[in-house]
Write an enzyme that holds these catalytic residues in place. Structure first.
Site, PDB file in Angstrom:
ATOM      1  N   TYR A 142       0.941  -0.962   0.059  1.00  0.00           N
ATOM      2  CA  TYR A 142      -0.054  -0.080  -0.122  1.00  0.00           C
ATOM      3  C   TYR A 142       1.005   1.171  -0.050  1.00  0.00           C
ATOM      4  O   TYR A 142       0.635   2.118  -0.962  1.00  0.00           O
ATOM      5  CB  TYR A 142      -0.909  -0.153   1.117  1.00  0.00           C
ATOM      6  CG  TYR A 142      -1.903   1.223   1.442  1.00  0.00           C
ATOM      7  CD1 TYR A 142      -3.074   1.360   0.956  1.00  0.00           C
ATOM      8  CD2 TYR A 142      -1.434   2.189   2.201  1.00  0.00           C
ATOM      9  CE1 TYR A 142      -3.840   2.448   0.918  1.00  0.00           C
ATOM     10  CE2 TYR A 142      -2.304   3.240   2.459  1.00  0.00           C
ATOM     11  CZ  TYR A 142      -3.318   3.250   1.737  1.00  0.00           C
ATOM     12  OH  TYR A 142      -4.233   4.455   1.913  1.00  0.00           O
ATOM     13  N   LYS A 146       1.384   4.557  -2.803  1.00  0.00           N
ATOM     14  CA  LYS A 146       1.079   5.852  -2.300  1.00  0.00           C
ATOM     15  C   LYS A 146       2.339   6.634  -2.863  1.00  0.00           C
ATOM     16  O   LYS A 146       2.368   7.929  -2.989  1.00  0.00           O
ATOM     17  CB  LYS A 146       0.570   5.948  -0.913  1.00  0.00           C
ATOM     18  CG  LYS A 146      -0.920   5.309  -0.811  1.00  0.00           C
ATOM     19  CD  LYS A 146      -1.935   6.016  -1.726  1.00  0.00           C
ATOM     20  CE  LYS A 146      -3.426   5.412  -1.084  1.00  0.00           C
ATOM     21  NZ  LYS A 146      -4.260   5.996  -2.140  1.00  0.00           N
TER      22      LYS A 146
HETATM   23  P1  NDP Z   1     -13.140   3.312   1.571  1.00  0.00           P
HETATM   24  O1  NDP Z   1     -12.623   2.109   1.560  1.00  0.00           O
HETATM   25  O2  NDP Z   1     -13.935   4.186   2.372  1.00  0.00           O
HETATM   26  O3  NDP Z   1     -13.473   3.694  -0.160  1.00  0.00           O
HETATM   27  C1  NDP Z   1     -12.545   3.202  -1.155  1.00  0.00           C
HETATM   28  C2  NDP Z   1     -13.432   3.860  -2.211  1.00  0.00           C
HETATM   29  O4  NDP Z   1     -12.397   3.314  -3.411  1.00  0.00           O
HETATM   30  C3  NDP Z   1     -14.809   3.267  -2.721  1.00  0.00           C
HETATM   31  O5  NDP Z   1     -15.452   4.191  -3.233  1.00  0.00           O
HETATM   32  C4  NDP Z   1     -14.428   2.013  -3.488  1.00  0.00           C
HETATM   33  O6  NDP Z   1     -15.543   1.814  -4.420  1.00  0.00           O
HETATM   34  C5  NDP Z   1     -13.359   2.642  -4.236  1.00  0.00           C
HETATM   35  N1  NDP Z   1     -12.723   1.404  -5.085  1.00  0.00           N
HETATM   36  C6  NDP Z   1     -11.747   0.390  -4.465  1.00  0.00           C
HETATM   37  N2  NDP Z   1     -11.410  -0.207  -5.523  1.00  0.00           N
HETATM   38  C7  NDP Z   1     -11.783   0.299  -6.568  1.00  0.00           C
HETATM   39  C8  NDP Z   1     -11.675  -0.147  -8.011  1.00  0.00           C
HETATM   40  N3  NDP Z   1     -11.053  -1.279  -8.469  1.00  0.00           N
HETATM   41  N4  NDP Z   1     -12.375   0.391  -9.222  1.00  0.00           N
HETATM   42  C9  NDP Z   1     -13.162   1.326  -8.629  1.00  0.00           C
HETATM   43  N5  NDP Z   1     -13.373   2.179  -7.153  1.00  0.00           N
HETATM   44  C10 NDP Z   1     -12.768   1.321  -6.492  1.00  0.00           C
HETATM   45  O7  NDP Z   1     -11.657   4.090   1.668  1.00  0.00           O
HETATM   46  P2  NDP Z   1     -11.408   5.753   2.085  1.00  0.00           P
HETATM   47  O8  NDP Z   1     -12.458   6.623   1.598  1.00  0.00           O
HETATM   48  O9  NDP Z   1     -10.529   5.572   3.401  1.00  0.00           O
HETATM   49  O10 NDP Z   1     -10.271   5.963   1.031  1.00  0.00           O
HETATM   50  C11 NDP Z   1     -10.133   6.858   0.002  1.00  0.00           C
HETATM   51  C12 NDP Z   1      -8.700   7.206  -0.575  1.00  0.00           C
HETATM   52  O11 NDP Z   1      -8.067   7.733   0.569  1.00  0.00           O
HETATM   53  C13 NDP Z   1      -7.972   5.734  -0.902  1.00  0.00           C
HETATM   54  O12 NDP Z   1      -7.174   6.070  -1.953  1.00  0.00           O
HETATM   55  C14 NDP Z   1      -6.965   5.670   0.628  1.00  0.00           C
HETATM   56  O13 NDP Z   1      -6.110   4.979   0.119  1.00  0.00           O
HETATM   57  C15 NDP Z   1      -6.817   7.118   0.653  1.00  0.00           C
HETATM   58  N6  NDP Z   1      -6.542   7.185   2.131  1.00  0.00           N
HETATM   59  C16 NDP Z   1      -7.315   6.891   3.255  1.00  0.00           C
HETATM   60  C17 NDP Z   1      -7.105   7.071   4.383  1.00  0.00           C
HETATM   61  C18 NDP Z   1      -7.895   6.806   5.704  1.00  0.00           C
HETATM   62  O14 NDP Z   1      -7.505   6.575   6.867  1.00  0.00           O
HETATM   63  N7  NDP Z   1      -8.994   6.301   5.244  1.00  0.00           N
HETATM   64  C19 NDP Z   1      -5.639   7.572   4.812  1.00  0.00           C
HETATM   65  C20 NDP Z   1      -4.905   8.098   3.709  1.00  0.00           C
HETATM   66  C21 NDP Z   1      -5.359   7.944   2.477  1.00  0.00           C
HETATM   67  P3  NDP Z   1     -16.541   0.858  -4.009  1.00  0.00           P
HETATM   68  O15 NDP Z   1     -17.522   1.324  -3.227  1.00  0.00           O
HETATM   69  O16 NDP Z   1     -17.348   0.085  -5.225  1.00  0.00           O
HETATM   70  O17 NDP Z   1     -15.874  -0.281  -3.312  1.00  0.00           O
END
Ligand code: NDP
Length: 236
Positions: A142, A146
């Protein structure tokens, strides 16, 4: 960017992506989001797309541009994770995380930049992570993805700067979403106690910074990594 322009948020159906989409909608932008199965209750333009599939991404952006107009702001947010210590990593998990977070983000940027270059304006914002620079045990894959986004964003920023397109990375710390739900309490406490602000972020705090990067006030910022991590990664 004009406040009635078109914004596309990948993974805008939940978590941080949903908060970002809601913020742009509140501010009067035309907002499109991608989802895979679960649509949010909000009134966004919704496209079903999987970032691991180039055809699906190209078709989704074609559809948005046909129906709403050329993309002005793209927030490359969709991402996934599965923690595992290095020696227990499975090939299938490694491939899925890299294909989603790194290749998926590049697929979206590659297609989005086309009309931005043509129109000589645009904002591309990648959602990175504090761990891209800080590292984190159990997150070798991961964190690599990033960190990779920083190289991707900075390369693209150099390619398209002369066309009026900026490319930046927002690097959140710990945000309470589905992605972080599974962490055990001891790990959560360790993260918050290492965070100078002593708490986690709300998704709307990430959204506010993304919104700033899309504003006229941010017109001279490109190739930057903006931490929104309560100080967790400072100095890195
Ligand atoms: P969530 O798990 O709540 O949401 C992930 C999102 O990514 C969902 O909308 C999901 O869609 C989508 N997704 C995952 N795989 C795919 C795919 N193959 N194609 C299309 N869409 C996809 O995570 P967060 O909201 O926490 O994370 C959002 C971003 O922020 C990510 O990039 C994460 O790495 C980053 N981030 C998060 C942190 C945290 O503490 N939460 C910290 C730092 C960065 P679906 O509903 O269809 O699964």
């Amino acid at each position: 960017m004009s406040s009635n322009g078109v914004v596309f948020v990948t993974g805008g159906n939940r978590g941080i992506g949903l908060a970002i989409a809601q913020r742009f909608a509140q501010d009067g932008f035309k907002v499109a989001i991608s989802y895979r199965e679960q649509k949010p209750a909000d009134d966004f333009y919704m496209v079903k797309a999987d970032v691991t599939d180039s055809k699906s991404i190209d078709a989704a952006i074609d559809e948005i541009e046909k129906n709403l107009g050329p993309l002005e702001v793209v927030v490359i947010n969709a991402g996934t994770n599965k923690d595992a210590l290095a020696m227990r990593l499975e090939d299938s998990d490694m491939e899925n995380i890299i294909n989603t977070n790194l290749m998926g983000s590049i697929r979206v940027a590659r297609r989005s930049v086309k009309s931005m270059i043509k129109n000589r304006k645009g904002r591309i914002i990648f959602i990175g992570s504090v761990v891209g620079m800080l590292g984190s045990p159990g997150q070798m894959v991961y964190a690599s993805t990033k960190a990779g986004l920083i190289g991707a964003a900075r390369s693209l920023a150099r390619e398209v700067g002369s066309r009026g397109v900026t490319v930046n990375v927002v690097a959140p710390g710990y945000v309470d979403t589905d992605m972080t739900n599974d962490l055990d309490e001891a790990r959560k406490d360790m993260i918050t106690s290492s965070t100078p602000l002593g708490r986690t972020a709300s998704a709307s705090e990430i959204a506010g910074v993304v919104r700033f990067l899309a504003s006229e006030d941010a017109s001279y910022i490109t190739g930057a990594v903006i931490p929104v991590d309560g100080g967790l990664g400072m100095g890195h």
